[in-house]
Design a protein around this motif. Structure first.
Motif, PDB file in Angstrom:
ATOM      1  N   UNK A  40       0.581  -1.281  -0.057  1.00 34.14           N
ATOM      2  CA  UNK A  40      -0.011  -0.194  -0.178  1.00 34.14           C
ATOM      3  C   UNK A  40       0.851   1.421   0.196  1.00 34.14           C
ATOM      4  N   UNK A  41       1.718   0.397  -0.274  1.00 34.82           N
ATOM      5  CA  UNK A  41       2.597   2.442  -0.129  1.00 34.82           C
ATOM      6  C   UNK A  41       2.419   3.530  -1.158  1.00 34.82           C
ATOM      7  N   UNK A  42       2.215   4.089  -0.749  1.00 26.69           N
ATOM      8  CA  UNK A  42       2.060   5.780  -2.067  1.00 26.69           C
ATOM      9  C   UNK A  42       3.301   6.087  -3.002  1.00 26.69           C
ATOM     10  N   UNK A  47       6.417  12.533   3.311  1.00 35.22           N
ATOM     11  CA  UNK A  47       7.437  12.330   4.400  1.00 35.22           C
ATOM     12  C   UNK A  47       8.387  12.288   3.130  1.00 35.22           C
ATOM     13  N   UNK A  48       8.111  12.596   2.506  1.00 34.08           N
ATOM     14  CA  UNK A  48       9.351  12.365   1.284  1.00 34.08           C
ATOM     15  C   UNK A  48       9.539  13.566   0.607  1.00 34.08           C
ATOM     16  N   UNK A  51      12.929  17.106   5.964  1.00 37.50           N
ATOM     17  CA  UNK A  51      14.436  16.648   5.819  1.00 37.50           C
ATOM     18  C   UNK A  51      14.046  15.670   7.972  1.00 37.50           C
ATOM     19  N   UNK A  52      14.245  14.089   7.809  1.00 35.84           N
ATOM     20  CA  UNK A  52      14.592  13.842   8.951  1.00 35.84           C
ATOM     21  C   UNK A  52      15.410  12.804   8.704  1.00 35.84           C
ATOM     22  N   UNK A  53      15.571  12.515   9.885  1.00 33.00           N
ATOM     23  CA  UNK A  53      17.409  11.544  10.399  1.00 33.00           C
ATOM     24  C   UNK A  53      17.153  10.517  10.184  1.00 33.00           C
ATOM     25  N   UNK A  58      12.483   5.766   9.176  1.00 36.41           N
ATOM     26  CA  UNK A  58      11.811   5.188   9.769  1.00 36.41           C
ATOM     27  C   UNK A  58      10.876   4.453  10.476  1.00 36.41           C
ATOM     28  N   UNK A  59      10.592   5.073  11.659  1.00 39.60           N
ATOM     29  CA  UNK A  59       9.626   5.372  12.290  1.00 39.60           C
ATOM     30  C   UNK A  59       8.602   5.866  10.731  1.00 39.60           C
ATOM     31  N   UNK A  60       8.301   6.516  10.119  1.00 39.01           N
ATOM     32  CA  UNK A  60       7.836   7.091   8.847  1.00 39.01           C
ATOM     33  C   UNK A  60       7.257   5.962   8.745  1.00 39.01           C
TER      34      UNK A  60
END
Ligand code: SF4
Length: 115
Positions: A40-42, A47-48, A51-53, A58-60
């Protein structure tokens, strides 16, 4: 000295222990058939462009995946400690820290020692 991070990782290793005797083929089928990113991945996740760690990413990415534990167990069995990317809801760095705990999980349970 055991840190909070160690306790977190030990808790995950213990949780994964319930999968200890599950055949690897079954884990693979389970993850391929039910993994959120497999089905089901969009195409353009929210979050694309953020700027995430790696841990946040991983959490998102894996939030709500019903087979995250199976995915993590499978990754350790087939790839070991040094794989890259997000698997099982964890970043590569976190998995690398978890791996020694994962290797010792049954030993701990059998001895009744909580370290
Ligand atoms: S835990 Fe993450 S990487 Fe693994 S199957 Fe689920 S969504 Fe995909």
């Amino acid at each position: 000295m055991t840190t909070y991070n160690d306790l977190w990782l030990i808790g995950i290793a213990w949780r994964l222990d319930r999968l200890r005797w599950a055949p690897t083929q079954l884990l693979g089928d389970c993850v391929r058939g039910n993994g959120l990113c497999m089905r089901e991945f969009p195409a353009e996740p929210a979050w694309q462009d953020q700027r995430l760690t790696d841990r946040e990413l991983a959490g998102a990415m894996c939030q709500g995946c019903r087979v995250a534990d199976e995915c993590l167990e499978l990754e350790f069995r087939t790839g070991g400690a040094d794989t890259v990317g997000v698997w099982g809801g964890m970043s590569a760095d976190d998995r690398r820290e978890l791996h020694p705990h994962w290797l010792r999980r049954g030993e701990r349970a059998e001895r009744g020692v909580d370290r």
